[in-house]
Structure formats: structure tokens, C-alpha cells
Design a protein around this motif. Sequence first.
Motif, PDB file in Angstrom:
ATOM      1  N   ARG A  34      48.057  34.887  40.904  1.00 61.58           N
ATOM      2  CA  ARG A  34      46.920  34.872  41.813  1.00 61.58           C
ATOM      3  C   ARG A  34      45.959  33.745  41.442  1.00 61.58           C
ATOM      4  O   ARG A  34      45.424  33.061  42.307  1.00 61.58           O
ATOM      5  CB  ARG A  34      46.224  36.227  41.736  1.00 61.58           C
ATOM      6  CG  ARG A  34      45.078  36.351  42.673  1.00 61.58           C
ATOM      7  CD  ARG A  34      44.848  37.779  43.065  1.00 61.58           C
ATOM      8  NE  ARG A  34      45.572  38.121  44.269  1.00 61.58           N
ATOM      9  CZ  ARG A  34      45.870  39.355  44.635  1.00 61.58           C
ATOM     10  NH1 ARG A  34      45.540  40.363  43.876  1.00 61.58           N
ATOM     11  NH2 ARG A  34      46.513  39.572  45.742  1.00 61.58           N
ATOM     12  N   LEU A  35      45.742  33.583  40.144  1.00 65.17           N
ATOM     13  CA  LEU A  35      44.840  32.521  39.701  1.00 65.17           C
ATOM     14  C   LEU A  35      45.418  31.154  40.046  1.00 65.17           C
ATOM     15  O   LEU A  35      44.725  30.267  40.526  1.00 65.17           O
ATOM     16  CB  LEU A  35      44.610  32.624  38.186  1.00 65.17           C
ATOM     17  CG  LEU A  35      43.967  33.914  37.703  1.00 65.17           C
ATOM     18  CD1 LEU A  35      43.924  33.950  36.181  1.00 65.17           C
ATOM     19  CD2 LEU A  35      42.556  34.047  38.258  1.00 65.17           C
ATOM     20  N   ALA A  69      33.711  45.416  28.622  1.00 64.45           N
ATOM     21  CA  ALA A  69      34.241  46.665  29.166  1.00 64.45           C
ATOM     22  C   ALA A  69      35.211  47.306  28.182  1.00 64.45           C
ATOM     23  O   ALA A  69      35.513  48.488  28.271  1.00 64.45           O
ATOM     24  CB  ALA A  69      34.950  46.392  30.492  1.00 64.45           C
ATOM     25  N   THR A 124      31.370  27.167  41.175  1.00 61.79           N
ATOM     26  CA  THR A 124      31.533  28.568  41.572  1.00 61.79           C
ATOM     27  C   THR A 124      32.729  29.220  40.869  1.00 61.79           C
ATOM     28  O   THR A 124      32.572  30.269  40.250  1.00 61.79           O
ATOM     29  CB  THR A 124      31.680  28.677  43.098  1.00 61.79           C
ATOM     30  OG1 THR A 124      30.622  27.946  43.691  1.00 61.79           O
ATOM     31  CG2 THR A 124      31.649  30.115  43.555  1.00 61.79           C
ATOM     32  N   PRO A 125      33.914  28.614  40.942  1.00 67.15           N
ATOM     33  CA  PRO A 125      35.043  29.253  40.243  1.00 67.15           C
ATOM     34  C   PRO A 125      34.819  29.326  38.737  1.00 67.15           C
ATOM     35  O   PRO A 125      35.151  30.337  38.110  1.00 67.15           O
ATOM     36  CB  PRO A 125      36.227  28.333  40.541  1.00 67.15           C
ATOM     37  CG  PRO A 125      35.813  27.400  41.592  1.00 67.15           C
ATOM     38  CD  PRO A 125      34.326  27.429  41.717  1.00 67.15           C
ATOM     39  N   ALA A 134      32.525  32.132  37.930  1.00 64.48           N
ATOM     40  CA  ALA A 134      33.203  33.404  38.199  1.00 64.48           C
ATOM     41  C   ALA A 134      34.207  33.737  37.096  1.00 64.48           C
ATOM     42  O   ALA A 134      34.312  34.882  36.656  1.00 64.48           O
ATOM     43  CB  ALA A 134      33.900  33.340  39.550  1.00 64.48           C
ATOM     44  N   LEU A 135      34.918  32.715  36.634  1.00 67.33           N
ATOM     45  CA  LEU A 135      35.922  32.966  35.598  1.00 67.33           C
ATOM     46  C   LEU A 135      35.271  33.342  34.271  1.00 67.33           C
ATOM     47  O   LEU A 135      35.739  34.241  33.564  1.00 67.33           O
ATOM     48  CB  LEU A 135      36.809  31.730  35.420  1.00 67.33           C
ATOM     49  CG  LEU A 135      37.804  31.482  36.559  1.00 67.33           C
ATOM     50  CD1 LEU A 135      38.426  30.096  36.457  1.00 67.33           C
ATOM     51  CD2 LEU A 135      38.896  32.554  36.565  1.00 67.33           C
ATOM     52  N   ARG A 137      34.061  36.823  34.510  1.00 64.35           N
ATOM     53  CA  ARG A 137      35.182  37.741  34.370  1.00 64.35           C
ATOM     54  C   ARG A 137      35.449  38.031  32.893  1.00 64.35           C
ATOM     55  O   ARG A 137      35.566  39.186  32.478  1.00 64.35           O
ATOM     56  CB  ARG A 137      36.441  37.112  34.994  1.00 64.35           C
ATOM     57  CG  ARG A 137      37.741  37.785  34.554  1.00 64.35           C
ATOM     58  CD  ARG A 137      38.935  36.859  34.692  1.00 64.35           C
ATOM     59  NE  ARG A 137      38.850  35.708  33.782  1.00 64.35           N
ATOM     60  CZ  ARG A 137      39.740  34.738  33.717  1.00 64.35           C
ATOM     61  NH1 ARG A 137      40.780  34.743  34.518  1.00 64.35           N
ATOM     62  NH2 ARG A 137      39.612  33.733  32.869  1.00 64.35           N
ATOM     63  N   ARG A 194      51.608  40.095  33.805  1.00 61.70           N
ATOM     64  CA  ARG A 194      51.283  40.798  35.031  1.00 61.70           C
ATOM     65  C   ARG A 194      51.085  39.731  36.095  1.00 61.70           C
ATOM     66  O   ARG A 194      51.090  38.554  35.807  1.00 61.70           O
ATOM     67  CB  ARG A 194      50.019  41.630  34.816  1.00 61.70           C
ATOM     68  CG  ARG A 194      50.163  42.575  33.624  1.00 61.70           C
ATOM     69  CD  ARG A 194      48.865  43.175  33.213  1.00 61.70           C
ATOM     70  NE  ARG A 194      48.178  43.698  34.361  1.00 61.70           N
ATOM     71  CZ  ARG A 194      46.867  43.944  34.378  1.00 61.70           C
ATOM     72  NH1 ARG A 194      46.156  43.702  33.319  1.00 61.70           N
ATOM     73  NH2 ARG A 194      46.295  44.416  35.460  1.00 61.70           N
ATOM     74  N   GLY A 195      50.928  40.108  37.338  1.00 61.80           N
ATOM     75  CA  GLY A 195      50.894  39.093  38.386  1.00 61.80           C
ATOM     76  C   GLY A 195      49.632  38.247  38.421  1.00 61.80           C
ATOM     77  O   GLY A 195      49.535  37.301  39.188  1.00 61.80           O
ATOM     78  N   LEU A 196      48.650  38.587  37.555  1.00 61.21           N
ATOM     79  CA  LEU A 196      47.342  37.942  37.662  1.00 61.21           C
ATOM     80  C   LEU A 196      47.394  36.430  37.618  1.00 61.21           C
ATOM     81  O   LEU A 196      46.694  35.742  38.350  1.00 61.21           O
ATOM     82  CB  LEU A 196      46.457  38.449  36.522  1.00 61.21           C
ATOM     83  CG  LEU A 196      45.799  39.772  36.816  1.00 61.21           C
ATOM     84  CD1 LEU A 196      45.268  40.410  35.553  1.00 61.21           C
ATOM     85  CD2 LEU A 196      44.676  39.569  37.819  1.00 61.21           C
ATOM     86  N   THR A 245      32.731  40.134  31.329  1.00 63.94           N
ATOM     87  CA  THR A 245      32.818  41.515  31.823  1.00 63.94           C
ATOM     88  C   THR A 245      33.951  42.255  31.127  1.00 63.94           C
ATOM     89  O   THR A 245      33.778  43.373  30.641  1.00 63.94           O
ATOM     90  CB  THR A 245      33.098  41.522  33.336  1.00 63.94           C
ATOM     91  OG1 THR A 245      32.199  40.637  33.971  1.00 63.94           O
ATOM     92  CG2 THR A 245      32.950  42.918  33.916  1.00 63.94           C
ATOM     93  N   LEU A 246      35.103  41.608  31.067  1.00 60.62           N
ATOM     94  CA  LEU A 246      36.264  42.279  30.470  1.00 60.62           C
ATOM     95  C   LEU A 246      36.045  42.540  28.988  1.00 60.62           C
ATOM     96  O   LEU A 246      36.409  43.590  28.469  1.00 60.62           O
ATOM     97  CB  LEU A 246      37.528  41.443  30.673  1.00 60.62           C
ATOM     98  CG  LEU A 246      38.022  41.368  32.111  1.00 60.62           C
ATOM     99  CD1 LEU A 246      39.195  40.410  32.225  1.00 60.62           C
ATOM    100  CD2 LEU A 246      38.436  42.757  32.609  1.00 60.62           C
TER     101      LEU A 246
END
Lengths: 311, 434
Positions: free
Chosen positions: B272-273, B18, B3-4, B7-8, B11, B267-269, B14-15
Motif C-alpha cells: 500500500r505504501l 500505542a 504532507t506524506p 503523516a508517516l 504514524r 503483511r500487505g502494508l 502513534t504506533l
Amino acid sequence: MLEVKALKKTYGAITAVDGVSFKVSDGETIGLLGPNGAGKTTTISMLAGLLTPTAGQVLIEGRPVSGDTDPLKRQIGLVPQDLALYDEMSANDNLSLFGALYDLSGAVLRRASDEALELVGLTDRAKDKVVTFSGGMKRRLNLAAALLHDPKILLLDEPTVGVDPQSRNAIFDNLELLKKRGKTLVYTTHYMEEAERLCDRLVIVDHGKVIADDTLDNLYKLLPVTNILAIDLEETAEALNLERLNQLPEVKTVELAGRVLKAGVRNLSEDTPKVLGWLVANGYRYSHVASERANLESVFLNLTGRNLRDA
Amino acid sequence: MMTPLIALVRRDLTLFFADQRSVIMSFVAPIIIATFFGYVFGGNGGKTETSRIPVMVVNDDTGDVAKQLIANLSAEKALDVKTVSIDDARTAVRKGKATVAILIPKEFGNKAGAAFFRGENKPEIGMLFDPSRRMEMSMVQGILTGQIMQTVSKEVFGGKTGQVLAKDALAGVEKSTGMDPSTKSVLSGLLSSVEKLNALNEKDKADGKPAMSGGLSTPYTLREEAMMSGNGVVYNSYGHSFGGMGIQFILFMGIDVGIGVLLARQRGLWKRLRAAPISRGLLLGARVLSAAMIAMLILIVIFSFARVVFGVKIEGSLLGFIGICVAFSLMTATFGLLIAAIGKTPEAARGLSVLVTLLMVMLGGAWVPSFVFPQWLQKVTVLVPTRWAMDGLDAMTWRGLGFNDAIQPIGVLLLFAAVFGVVAVWQFKWEIDG
Ligand SMILES: Nc1ncnc2c1ncn2[C@@H]1O[C@H](COP(=O)(O)OP(=O)(O)OP(=O)(O)O)[C@@H](O)[C@H]1O
Ligand SMILES: [Mg+2]
């Protein structure tokens, strides 16, 4: 329960955290308070397992986190000081990602992110890219992103920094709700009034050391003054001799900001006439007098001799 | 665990999509630039006409030989010949409008004929050339030599002038004193034969009979055959240019991957990861996987474009081609990780890694094919991973080689991928900053 024992972190010659210890019981909200560079973020990072302490220990439920994949990390939700969001992704996608990192998927993940969005009031913006959000909305999403896996302990590193009063209030409402739901909160800030509103207990740090750790009531008792007289002086303000004024036994603290003289007193009714009388007797005229209640800002000032925010 | 990871990877995709800039840089830029290079370097099977070398001729000789010479040069496919005055010639060469100017002196024909047998008093042909175009200059020199030999010898063996010249030369030989007697008699014999031959030719011409075509010519003709993948396949310079530009811009994408990680840290990302209960391997592995997927996609898109628009085909092993693409994609991904590991700030990392990438691309032969490199450089550049990617792609596309010739490039690229990956993980700064 969260317990911190003699935590220390050094970067070369810099000691960011210097032997910090405190305990947070389940459901308790503590405020970690200190000026810039006090070591708050460094402490939080060690609590979250992001930094290895130079010395000391962090215990969650009585045991230290071992390794990156330790399930104990699921007990913690981290709200970083910086906005930790992907600007180019929608709010929903951000939450889905951060939920998936905790192995949530499918309906469970959807429900978790819906609830989190609901809590912070961003349901109607779920599909919008974060880049289109206002600062306050980003702050709220930053909070929501830490809630998906329903952690027991929330580490909040200045969750209201740089937001307007309205968003700040909204975030506070969110936090109060979380508190009511029984979460344990560690709240970092340099705003005393935030700590006053939310926290059961305050741990005040300065230069990496704990300088006070007590309930609000007890901290108030430490205050040398109960009230502060704010006196608007006329032209003669520059010539005012603060030293001499401070020598009056009734005056506990004194400060001059522009033409406004701030004098701290313990007994408003007895001390006020003495202070005003001294001013008149020494030729200092004033145009306006007001008094304000002392708050926790002055606790810090009292403990360190410095102001909390421009220290 | 899955799952992770999913998801990664999602991400990253998507980025990537985008970000318009990255999409343009990865798909549009390589196609445009590769089209340009492919066109300039010969196009599809050399069918497009290559530009001719501009040559100025200044003729001070009024005789037939010079005229014939100029006519022959003009007939050369590779040259664009103009007869001008000396001043115009100088100006044209100096301004780069002409590569070389050929100066034919007075009496060139006669002197050249006279010097033909005896090698004395040779006339001098001047050449003014543009120093930036030495290669073309040597080519013109070669053509000129051939044409002069042909034109002058034809005159010597075939015309009236030849008769006179042979007679003069004969007289000179008879008169000369220092010559070995046996040489002298052989040479006299040769020259009088030439004189007789020329007289005969003149007579034939006067009688209206076809004159024998005299003169020396190169004693061979050339059959040129480019060694290609086999029957009917022609070299397609787009094959090389699309491979080269693909490599370049995929590496740029790899840089963006590394910078992206550095930005996430800044940045703080990253916090969080890292706060999530997932392993470091998963965190970096997902990035490698997604970067490799994007790289693969870029290769597929630009080679499809090259195929549809310019007829670039995988003439060799398809499996080998895919293998090289996969290996290069992985190498790009770990290259990105390496940047993230040793870069300090995003800004600082970008400058240096762009420089390194451009050097790698250049030395790998993506701009100019490595076969035009000097020998030593060809040897040294095997240390550059892009060289292997480039040679491998060339081998599988227009060179039409089999899977066996893909094994070594794949192996070397995977080795580089592994080395980059190991160094990146080893050097990675896991401690978040503050
Ligand atoms: N990675 C690092 N390298 C060197 N020094 C660091 C690092 N991180 C923090 N420090 C230093 O440690 C001290 C404490 O920093 P920290 O970020 O914990 O403070 P803070 O209390 O969170 O401040 P603020 O209120 O500004 O967020 C500071 O002096 C800082 O310069
Ligand atoms: Mg901080």
C-alpha cells in the motif's frame, strides 16, 4: 484504459507470470480468475507498479508508469490481498495516513475519509482501533483505504477472502456501487460465483498464462454441459465403474464424491432417462436425484481438467 | 512532499506509543537497570559505603606480634576481619563467604623478628583464597605486607623482644665466618646500636616516660583526588550507567524499527505504501526521522530522570551533549534500517540483531566502563560505534569536558550513521514479495 502486454515475471526458475496480455476499458469490470499460485497477485503487483516485470509492459492511459513518484500512480487504487492496515491505529488514522500519502490534507482529506468510511459502512467505528474489528470489518476498511484519492482504476486482490457471507455481500454492494460510479475494476478471485455476479468479462489464468478471456455469455457457450445430475447412490457406489459410465455419449463429465455421482449432460430431458436407465441396468440403485445448472466453475474444470479451488 | 512525510512520522510515533511493550522497554527498563548499575558501581560520588572484603584469620601464635598484627588488620577500613579456626576458615573460603584466609603459624612473631635482619628462616604465612576473587586477594596481600612490616619492625626497634632479638642477631653475626670483615663490623655496630636503643626504650618505659614510637612505617601518606570536571564535582556512577543503558535500549528500539519494516513488508502494508506516488527516499527517510526522534526522546527522558533523582548533570558542554545525542539517534535509526535491509524474516532478523547489539553495547563499555578493558581491547573497540557514544556521553556528563571533546565522537557517530544508511539503501529489497 489499462493495457497489459505480454507481461512476464520470473523468480529464478519459477515463472510466476508467463506472457499475460489483456485490456480493460474505462468503466469495465474484469475478473482475473485462477487457482492458487496462478500468478494473479504477481500480475496485480506489476499493474500497481510494485514489481518490475521481467518482460512486457503495463500501460495506463496509454503510457507506462515511470518512477515511484509518477502522478500516473494516482489513477490506481490498490486493495492488497493481505489486510494492509495498522492494527494499533484507529480506522480514521489509517485512512488519514493513506490519504496523506496521496498528498491529501485538511478538509479534503477529512471529507475523503468520511466518504470512504460511509461507503463501507464503518462510520460509527471510525475512532476504534482496527485491532478491535472483526475480519469482515477489516476487509471493508481495507477496501476503503484504497478509495481516498478517488482513483479511476481499482485493483482488487481477493477482497473477500476469508469473510462471512454477510460481509461478502456488503463488499459486493460496495463494489457494485463503485462500478456504477464508473470505476474500472480488476477483480481477482478464485470464486466463479463472485466473478459471475460482478464481472463483465473474465480473464482466466493458470500457471501464469491466460487460458480464456471473454464475456460471461461466451464462456457459457464453451461449456460442454448445461446441467449436472446429482445422484445419491446406495451401498454399491464403491463398485461403480466411472469409465464405463463416461463412455455413454450423453455423459459429458462424471465425478464421484462419496456416494454422490455427478454427471454432466447437455439436454436434461433427453439425457436423464438414459443415465438413470444405465445405472439400473448395471445394478446401481439410487435413493435421490437432483439436477443443478452448470456454472463457471465448470468452465475452469473444462479448460484445465482441474478444479478451481483444490487444483 | 511534506504532507506524506509528516503523516508517516506521525504514524511511527502513534504506533510506538500505542505499544506498551515498546514504551516500557524504552523508558522504564533502562531507568531500572541503570539505577541498579549506578548503585552497585559506587553510587553518587562514592558516598555509599562499599562492601568490605571478608578476611578470616587463623592464629596459631600466642605472642604479642601476632595479636598486634590482627588488631591492625581489623582496623583497616577495607577489611572485615574475623579470627576463626582453620576448619572454619577453609569452609568459609570454599563457600565464598570469605575472600581469603590468613594463616599465622606458631612462633610467627619471634621468627619474623629473627629473620628481620638476616633474612634466614623466614616464617611462612599461608593464604587460602577464593580463585574467583584474585583482585581482592592481591589487595589483601598488599595490606598484609604493609601491616606485617609495620608490626614486626615496631617490635624489633621498640620492645623487649627486640632487645633479645638484636642480641641474638649480633651473636649470629659475630659467629658467622663467611662474611666480609668490613660488612661484619658495620652490621655489628648497627645491631649493638639497636640493642642499646631498645634497652633505652625499656628504661624510659619503666621510668614512666613516653616511649618513642618505633618501627618502620610507609614513608609517605596518600592524598587521593579523583580527576573530575573541576571544582567540587564528584564522580557520579549514575552518569555512566544511565548513558550506557540509554544506549542499549535505544539500540533495541532501533531493532524494533527494522523489524517493523520487515513486518510491514510481510503483511500487505508495504504494498500500500509503495503503491502511493511517493519516493523511496521519503519512505525510508520518514522512518529514519521518526526513529531518531524517538531515540532523542528516550535520551532526554532518562537523563532528566538521572538528573532529578541522582543528580547527574551535564558538567561539560551542553551543546556537545546534544550533538552526541543527535548523532547517536541518527546512527540508531540507520542501524534499524540496515536490519530491515539485510534481514530476511522478522524472526530471523531479531535473533541476530539482538546478539549484535548486545555485543556492541558490551564492547562499547556500556556495561563495564571501557577503561577496565585490557589495553588491546580498548584499542580494538574504537571500531565499535557504541564506544564513541559511550565515551562521548561520559565526556559531556561527569567528565565535564568541553565541546571540543564532543567533535570527534559526533563525527564518528555521524560517519557510522551514514555508512549504515548507505548500505541499507543499497541493500534494500524494493521488490515486494509476490
Ligand atoms: N517473491 C517470490 N519469490 C518466488 N516465487 C514467488 C514470489 N512471489 C510469487 N511467487 C510464485 O509465483 C507464483 C504465483 O504467485 P501469486 O502469488 O501471483 O499467485 P496467486 O494467483 O495470487 O495465488 P493465490 O490465489 O494463492 O493468491 C507462485 O508459484 C508463487 O510461489
Ligand atoms: Mg494472490
